[in-house]
Structures are given as C-alpha cells and as structure tokens.
Design an enzyme around this catalytic site. Structure first.
Site, PDB file in Angstrom:
ATOM      1  N   TYR A  36       0.853  -1.191   0.000  1.00  0.00           N
ATOM      2  CA  TYR A  36       0.000   0.000   0.000  1.00  0.00           C
ATOM      3  C   TYR A  36       0.895   1.250   0.000  1.00  0.00           C
ATOM      4  O   TYR A  36       2.081   1.171   0.329  1.00  0.00           O
ATOM      5  CB  TYR A  36      -0.842   0.085   1.281  1.00  0.00           C
ATOM      6  CG  TYR A  36      -1.533  -1.167   1.755  1.00  0.00           C
ATOM      7  CD1 TYR A  36      -2.915  -1.305   1.622  1.00  0.00           C
ATOM      8  CD2 TYR A  36      -0.833  -2.188   2.374  1.00  0.00           C
ATOM      9  CE1 TYR A  36      -3.573  -2.425   2.102  1.00  0.00           C
ATOM     10  CE2 TYR A  36      -1.481  -3.320   2.850  1.00  0.00           C
ATOM     11  CZ  TYR A  36      -2.853  -3.432   2.717  1.00  0.00           C
ATOM     12  OH  TYR A  36      -3.501  -4.546   3.208  1.00  0.00           O
ATOM     13  N   ASN A  60      -9.091   0.593  -2.554  1.00  0.00           N
ATOM     14  CA  ASN A  60      -9.138  -0.255  -1.371  1.00  0.00           C
ATOM     15  C   ASN A  60     -10.219   0.261  -0.432  1.00  0.00           C
ATOM     16  O   ASN A  60     -10.130   1.389   0.058  1.00  0.00           O
ATOM     17  CB  ASN A  60      -7.786  -0.230  -0.647  1.00  0.00           C
ATOM     18  CG  ASN A  60      -7.791  -1.048   0.637  1.00  0.00           C
ATOM     19  OD1 ASN A  60      -8.279  -2.176   0.661  1.00  0.00           O
ATOM     20  ND2 ASN A  60      -7.265  -0.469   1.720  1.00  0.00           N
ATOM     21  N   GLU A  61     -11.252  -0.531  -0.223  1.00  0.00           N
ATOM     22  CA  GLU A  61     -12.285  -0.189   0.754  1.00  0.00           C
ATOM     23  C   GLU A  61     -12.905   1.184   0.526  1.00  0.00           C
ATOM     24  O   GLU A  61     -13.219   1.894   1.473  1.00  0.00           O
ATOM     25  CB  GLU A  61     -11.728  -0.295   2.180  1.00  0.00           C
ATOM     26  CG  GLU A  61     -11.136  -1.667   2.478  1.00  0.00           C
ATOM     27  CD  GLU A  61     -10.888  -1.931   3.952  1.00  0.00           C
ATOM     28  OE1 GLU A  61     -10.783  -0.963   4.712  1.00  0.00           O
ATOM     29  OE2 GLU A  61     -10.821  -3.107   4.332  1.00  0.00           O
ATOM     30  N   ASP A  63     -14.487  -5.569   4.570  1.00  0.00           N
ATOM     31  CA  ASP A  63     -15.160  -6.713   5.181  1.00  0.00           C
ATOM     32  C   ASP A  63     -16.541  -6.284   5.670  1.00  0.00           C
ATOM     33  O   ASP A  63     -16.799  -6.136   6.864  1.00  0.00           O
ATOM     34  CB  ASP A  63     -14.294  -7.220   6.351  1.00  0.00           C
ATOM     35  CG  ASP A  63     -14.789  -8.553   6.883  1.00  0.00           C
ATOM     36  OD1 ASP A  63     -15.828  -9.039   6.411  1.00  0.00           O
ATOM     37  OD2 ASP A  63     -14.126  -9.099   7.778  1.00  0.00           O
ATOM     38  N   GLU A  75      -6.797  -9.251   2.383  1.00  0.00           N
ATOM     39  CA  GLU A  75      -6.290  -9.207   3.758  1.00  0.00           C
ATOM     40  C   GLU A  75      -7.044 -10.295   4.499  1.00  0.00           C
ATOM     41  O   GLU A  75      -8.253 -10.449   4.280  1.00  0.00           O
ATOM     42  CB  GLU A  75      -6.640  -7.879   4.469  1.00  0.00           C
ATOM     43  CG  GLU A  75      -5.995  -6.644   3.905  1.00  0.00           C
ATOM     44  CD  GLU A  75      -6.458  -5.347   4.615  1.00  0.00           C
ATOM     45  OE1 GLU A  75      -7.242  -5.420   5.595  1.00  0.00           O
ATOM     46  OE2 GLU A  75      -6.032  -4.269   4.174  1.00  0.00           O
TER      47      GLU A  75
END
Ligand SMILES: *[C@@H]1O[C@H](CO)[C@@H](O)[C@H](O)[C@H]1NC(C)=O
Ligand SMILES: *[C@@H]1O[C@H](CO)[C@@H](O)[C@H](O)[C@H]1NC(C)=O
Ligand SMILES: *[C@@H]1O[C@H](CO)[C@@H](O)[C@H](O)[C@H]1NC(C)=O
Ligand SMILES: *[C@@H]1O[C@H](CO)[C@@H](O)[C@H](O)[C@H]1NC(C)=O
Length: 501
Positions: free
Chosen positions: A89, A161-162, A203, A266
């Site tokens: 990252y 990412n997210e 998640d 992850e």
C-alpha cells in the site's frame, strides 16, 4: 481495513520490456483463475500484506519498496515463510524502487500494488468522489503505473481499497469503474504487456456481492471498466473456527460462479491470539478452490497488533509466534491442488451489467460512468511526458543484513536469499532447499555457466549474459553453505561462538 489509502486507481506504463529473460513468469487472468502463462498451471496467492512502518499512514519516506536493505531482510524472511506474493500500500511514484522490486523478483515473489496513497490528489474521497476524480489524481495513478509496470513480478494493481462502504455505496461504485477504465486504457496504450487491475473490498458482508457484481460485469459501452480480479478483506475466521462457523461456506456459495479471480486481499483475525491460522488448510483446500488464495494481514508488528515479525531496529528483527504458526500451516499445503487449472473456472464468462445483479437497497445500480476529467484523454494517448520508470537490476547481495531472533529468543544464523531461476516462483519449502524445476521457456537457463560467482545475480536487463550469470548465481545459491557473511549478524554469530567457547 487498516490503511489510510482511501481509494483510487492506478496503472501501468512503460513500453520497454526487455526483461523477461530473467524474471518470474508473467501471470495472466483466465476466467476465474490466475494462470502461469508458460506452464498453464493455476496460480494461487500465498501472500502477506507488506507495509513495514506504514500502517499508520504515508510519509514522504515511508514507501516500503524504497529501502533495499530492508527489502532484502524482509524478502529473505518472506521467502523462508513460503510466500509467493506481497501486497503493498502507500507507494510513492517518483522514488527509486528498482532494487526492492528486483530483490522480490529474485525471491520469486509477485507484487500486488495499491495505486492510491494518503497524499493530496492521490486517492478518491469516498464521500464525494467527484471532488477528487481529477486530472491531478489520474496523473498520480498513471505515474504509479509507469513506475512499476516494467517489473516482471508485478502481478497487478488495485484501483481502490475499501472505497465502498455503507455510506458510499451510492456515490463511489461508478467512480471506481471509471478509474479502472482509465488505468486499463492507459496500460493498453502505453505498456508493453497486459497488467490486471482489481479492487479490494472492505469486510462488510452485505455489500460484498453487489460490489463484486457491479465492478465485474461486462459493460458493452465501456469494456475496460470491468475489474480483472476481486480482493476481499476478510476477518471472519477467529481462533479455532470452522468452514461453516466462519461463513467461508457463504463465500464459496456467493462466488461459486465467479468469472474473475477472487481472493482474500487481507485476512487474519486477531481477536484470538496467538493466531494459529487454522483457516489456512481450509482456504487452500478443495472446499474453497473457487478462491485463489489470500494475503495475511500483515508482515510487521504495528500498533494494531497484526504482525508476523517485530522490527525493533533496521538491523534487528524478531520472529513472532504467528510467523511460526503460519509457516507450519503453509508447509502442509498441497502444491498439486494449488496449481491444477480447472476448465470450468477458466471458462466462466462475466454477466452483462444489469440492475438485476444488484440486490441491496442503497447500492448504485446504474452504469452511468463519469466522463474523464479534461486533459486525461491526451495523457492516455500520449503517455506521461516525464515519468519515473522502474527497471530491474542485478541482485548482488543475498546475505541477511540484519540479526534475526526466533520466537524462543535464539538467533537464526545462515539466512540468505535463494535466487530462483526464471521459471520458478516461490512456494513453501523451497528456500534453502532449491532445485530448479524444468524450464518451460526457450530462453530458460541451461547450465555450463562459469559458476563460482560470489554474488547472486538475477538481472532482467535482457542481455544474453544475464542467463549465464543467473545460472551461476542459482547453482551458488543451492550449494552455498549456511554461513552468515555480513554486518550485525556476523558480529552476533561471533559473540555467540565466543560464549560457546
Ligand atoms: C452458478 O451457475 C449454475 C449454473 O448456471 C446455477 O445453477 C447456480 O445457481 C449458480 N450459482 C450461483 C451462486 O449463482
Ligand atoms: C516489539 O518490539 C518493541 C520494541 O522492542 C516492544 O516494545 C514490543 O513489545 C514488541 N512487540 C511484540 C509483539 O513483541
Ligand atoms: C472447478 O470450478 C468450478 C467453478 O468455478 C467449481 O464449482 C468447482 O468446484 C471446481 N472444481 C474443482 C475440482 O476445484
Ligand atoms: C453505457 O451503458 C450503461 C448501461 O446500459 C448506461 O447506463 C450508460 O448511460 C451508457 N453510457 C454511455 C456513455 O452511453
């Protein structure tokens, strides 16, 4: 989960590519599987998220692929663990990554890279993506592509990412497809090989399926906006859970017909410690073969307490208990199962984008993508005019540059990087016990090299000589005595031997 990078996109670049002669084999995406092109074998990610010192944010000097001594230290320990992929990252485009990328390449370790970082103009703001989807942002993204595309062990990029969460499920999805489109168009125009672009999802169970469907469907008027792979950050399995209790069974059902590779970008819940990774045999077992493996969060200990190792100073590192548990689980993996391609999976075709794919209320269900910001068409058609482009370099030192302590406090001596030949990537059990597999390409190293070279080399300069030196290096690596030859480690070994006397 735990990074500052909010979202984004990034991608490839560089049109020069002399370097395949001495590098890991390029991977391609074939339906739901990653495939090693030269052998036709499936590739499963046996990975670790790598951000030493970085999980609390990006600084001008925190790019994890910019410090060759640290990369050598960590590549040795990751190779020994059995890892074949790292995710990184918070990268910075305009610094030199050549040595670090080349060290991981020599170790047979691929890289999945996030194009976003926490600096201004370097991520998509999830709550108001239109304010950050700008020419300056895409220039950043393209410069990350240019910087890393030349490395043969680049597996792919994450465009975000997210970014999508409960609050951004209406506004963000179309922007992620737009960034993916811009990255893939830039790569197609300016980079000499195909490089996949994927997305890494948070998640959040009730958004997962819609995110994957939205980003992975086929859109006739913007084919390049489809992601090539889907990572999900998953912390469901804690302690001694099970396939059913963890919800892994639900994932298998959900992604059973996936038309793109799906993997854990992850994983590794730490609510129960130590982490014994009893999920590893399940993730890589036949029940879950629809997934393409995963990456453990994360390599080094930080305030959030997910480390496999504890880096106490630049030249002192302590393996934590989790490192040993993970190594034990990895050692049990069935390599044949992991490399078997599955023609049903590789033959999967993406569904056509349609509102019926989206089931959650409050998730954007139109594919009206934002147009490119002004000037970006020109950036794509001409390429960035002054980009920092990486290149692979020779890896000339292989000895562990730090003192390494095992979990029991004993010092580990004789660690070094095993330089792999071009047809091999790393796998559990390989380091320290390496015999090259049969080469699959015509450019493969044969033998009869000069031998006896004292420094291992795996250059991807593309010169004819690199094959010979690579062979020399490898035979040296395989036959090398376990002997520490540098710095603090030598001094420590000397002290230890004095005490023994
Ligand atoms: C997968 O495809 C099969 C055959 O088309 C279908 O019966 C099944 O419902 C699909 N599964 C999922 C989870 O979509
Ligand atoms: C890591 O090292 C630091 C500094 O020595 C120490 O304070 C910390 O407790 C260590 N963490 C673990 C998990 O061992
Ligand atoms: C092959 O792939 C299909 C679809 O992805 C999956 O349902 C099936 O379980 C796989 N078979 C094996 C043996 O892994
Ligand atoms: C592309 O197709 C989608 C879905 O059919 C549609 O919503 C969108 O408006 C189209 N975009 C353009 C630029 O025509």
């Amino acid at each position: 989960m735990k990074t500052t990078s909010v979202s984004g996109a990034a991608l490839a670049a560089v049109s020069i590519f002399s370097s395949f002669a001495a590098a890991v084999q390029p991977l391609t995406v074939d339906g739901a599987n990653f495939i090693t092109k030269s052998s036709g074998n499936r590739f499963s990610i046996v990975g670790v998220d790598y951000q030493p010192g970085g999980s609390s944010g990006v600084t001008a000097t925190s790019d994890p692929l910019s410090d060759p001594q640290a990369c050598l230290r960590d590549a040795i320990l990751l190779q020994r663990l059995g890892v074949n992929t790292i995710r990184v990252y918070n990268l910075i485009a305009d610094i030199n990554h050549d040595e670090c990328a080349s060290i991981f390449n020599a170790a047979g370790i691929y890289m999945i890279l996030d194009v976003n970082n926490g600096f201004d103009n370097s991520y998509l703001d999830r709550s108001a993506p239109w304010t950050t989807y700008t020419n300056a942002y895409l220039t950043h993204v393209f410069s990350i592509i240019e910087a890393f595309a030349p490395y043969p062990n680049l597996l792919g990029f994450f465009s975000g990412n997210e970014v999508i969460n409960q609050d951004s499920a209406v506004n963000a999805p179309a922007y992620i497809r737009a960034v993916t489109r811009d990255m893939k168009d830039y790569i197609a125009k300016n980079v000499a090989r195909d490089i996949g672009v994927g997305y890494s999802a948070a998640d959040v169970a009730n958004l997962l399926s819609d995110t994957w469907e939205y980003l992975g469907c086929d859109l006739a008027n913007s084919t390049s906006s489809k992601i090539d792979f889907f990572g999900l950050n998953d912390y469901e399995w804690c302690g001694d859970s099970s396939y059913m209790q963890s919800g892994y069974n639900v994932l298998v059902q959900q992604f059973g017909n996936t038309s793109i590779p799906v993997f854990f970008s992850e994983y590794g819940c730490n609510k129960v410690e130590p982490r014994t990774f009893t999920n590893v045999p399940v993730l890589y077992g036949d029940q879950m073969s629809v997934l393409s493996g995963g990456l453990v969060y994360e390599y080094s200990e930080d305030t959030n307490n997910y480390g496999l190792v504890n880096i106490t100073t630049a030249d002192e590192i302590h393996l934590l208990q989790d490192y040993g548990f993970l190594a034990t689980q990895y050692a049990k993996l069935d390599e044949n199962l992991l490399t078997s391609a599955n023609s049903t999976a590789t033959g999967q075709k993406p569904p056509t984008c349609d509102p019926s794919l989206i089931t959650g209320a409050g998730f954007y269900n139109s594919w009206d993508l934002p147009p490119r910001p002004s000037g970006v068409d020109a950036l794509i058609s001409s390429g960035l005019s002054s980009a920092n482009k990486g290149k692979t370099v020779s890896v000339t030192s292989t000895a562990m540059p730090a003192t390494v302590y095992d979990y029991d406090g004993s010092q580990l001596n004789g660690l070094e990087l095993t330089v792999l030949e071009e047809q091999d990537s790393n796998r559990p059990g390989l380091a320290g016990n390496y015999t090259p597999s049969t080469p699959t390409g015509t450019a493969a190293a044969t033998s009869g090299s000069t031998g006896g070279s004292s420094s291992a080399t795996r250059s991807s300069s593309g010169k004819a000589s690199s094959t010979a030196s690579q062979t020399a290096a490898t035979s040296k690596g395989a036959a090398a005595p376990m002997f520490v030859s540098s710095g603090a480690a030598t001094f420590g070994a000397l002290l230890a031997s004095l005490f023994l006397l």
